[in-house]
Design an enzyme around this catalytic site. Structure first.
Site, mmCIF file in Angstrom:
data_model
loop_
_atom_site.group_PDB
_atom_site.id
_atom_site.type_symbol
_atom_site.label_atom_id
_atom_site.label_comp_id
_atom_site.label_asym_id
_atom_site.label_seq_id
_atom_site.Cartn_x
_atom_site.Cartn_y
_atom_site.Cartn_z
ATOM 1 N N SER A 148 33.276 36.572 37.683
ATOM 2 C CA SER A 148 33.588 37.465 38.805
ATOM 3 C C SER A 148 34.824 36.948 39.519
ATOM 4 O O SER A 148 35.070 35.732 39.536
ATOM 5 C CB SER A 148 32.411 37.514 39.782
ATOM 6 O OG SER A 148 32.782 38.143 40.997
ATOM 7 N N TYR A 161 26.789 33.176 45.424
ATOM 8 C CA TYR A 161 27.243 33.947 44.267
ATOM 9 C C TYR A 161 28.624 33.472 43.827
ATOM 10 O O TYR A 161 28.875 33.231 42.631
ATOM 11 C CB TYR A 161 27.277 35.428 44.622
ATOM 12 C CG TYR A 161 27.609 36.345 43.469
ATOM 13 C CD1 TYR A 161 26.659 36.654 42.503
ATOM 14 C CD2 TYR A 161 28.871 36.929 43.348
ATOM 15 C CE1 TYR A 161 26.954 37.512 41.439
ATOM 16 C CE2 TYR A 161 29.180 37.783 42.301
ATOM 17 C CZ TYR A 161 28.220 38.070 41.350
ATOM 18 O OH TYR A 161 28.520 38.907 40.312
#
Length: 258
Positions: A148, A161
């Site tokens: 990501s 995250y």
């Protein structure tokens, strides 16, 4: 030009988190290049629906499904036992399964942030390790991890995250170097906002969407198929000299300047 450089005919590919969104698009793309695909997800109903849709879209393709939560070690082992039982080793592993809970750093419970690491990082590391003997049965094989942009810059995903994805990117680099002599290439892709069920709630807010688009030079949200295309390229023989890379699929987001 050798057409086989741009094909995956006969290769066996395992895609986690493949019942919807990016994972399903990756399975579809690999099928289109001739791979035989093993899809994995937690929901049996969603997984079977995805399998049927993939077969309708790719007549003559081969898709097999296995229900598993890859965040659970026992189920990870059962999954790899099932792959081993196919008796063909493994050519491609795509670690796509993931999840998130976004909130301020001080508001996470220990169980919550540890779960984010388990789903996004530890599951991928363990699947890579468990799959290693199967991948080495072939002269050339490939792992692609779905990272990501949050692993390289701040976005509003929540700290755990971003931390987990940053570690996933570094895991990719480490394994690429360590396993190159074994014929295993290890790469990653790092998406920005992609139009999926998971992102639909945030992107339905017009003000938030405007903020996203203002920070994206291409001025639009990405599509799952665009991530899938990058993943497929990294699996193809044509990319055989690429390893340890993390390719941003982000419309220019991480290169934005003032």
């Amino acid at each position: 030009m050798d057409p086989h450089r741009w094909r995956l005919d006969g290769q066996l590919a395992l895609v986690t988190g493949a019942s919807a969104g990016i994972g399903r698009a990756i399975a579809r793309e690999l099928l289109g290049f001739g791979a035989r695909v093993l899809i994995v997800a937690r929901s049996g109903d969603a997984l079977e629906a995805a399998r049927e849709e993939l077969l309708e879209e790719c007549p003559g393709g081969e898709v097999r499904a296995f229900i598993a939560d890859v965040a659970d070690d026992e189920q990870r082992r059962e999954l790899l036992d099932w792959v081993e039982d196919q008796g063909e080793g493994l050519n491609v592993l795509v670690n796509n399964a993931g999840g998130n809970l976004s909130r301020p750093a001080v508001d996470y419970t220990e169980d919550e942030w540890r779960e984010i690491f388990e789903v996004n990082l530890f599951s991928a590391f363990e699947l890579c390790r468990y799959a290693f003997p199967l991948l080495t049965q072939h002269a050339a094989s490939s792992i692609v991890n779905i990272g990501s942009v949050s692993g390289s810059t701040h976005v509003r995903s929540g700290a755990p995250y971003g931390m987990a994805k940053a570690a996933l990117h570094q895991m990719t680099r480490n394994l690429a170097v360590e396993w190159a002599e074994d014929g295993i290439r290890v790469n990653a892709v790092a998406p920005w906002y992609i139009r999926t069920r998971r992102t639909s709630a945030k992107l339905s807010d017009p003000d938030y969407l405007d903020e996203v688009l203002l920070r994206t030079p291409m001025g639009r949200v990405g599509e799952p198929e665009e991530v899938a295309a990058a993943v497929a390229f990294l699996c193809l023989p044509a990319s055989g000299y690429i390893t340890g890379e993390c390719i941003a699929v982000d419309g220019g987001f991480t290169r934005y300047g003032f």
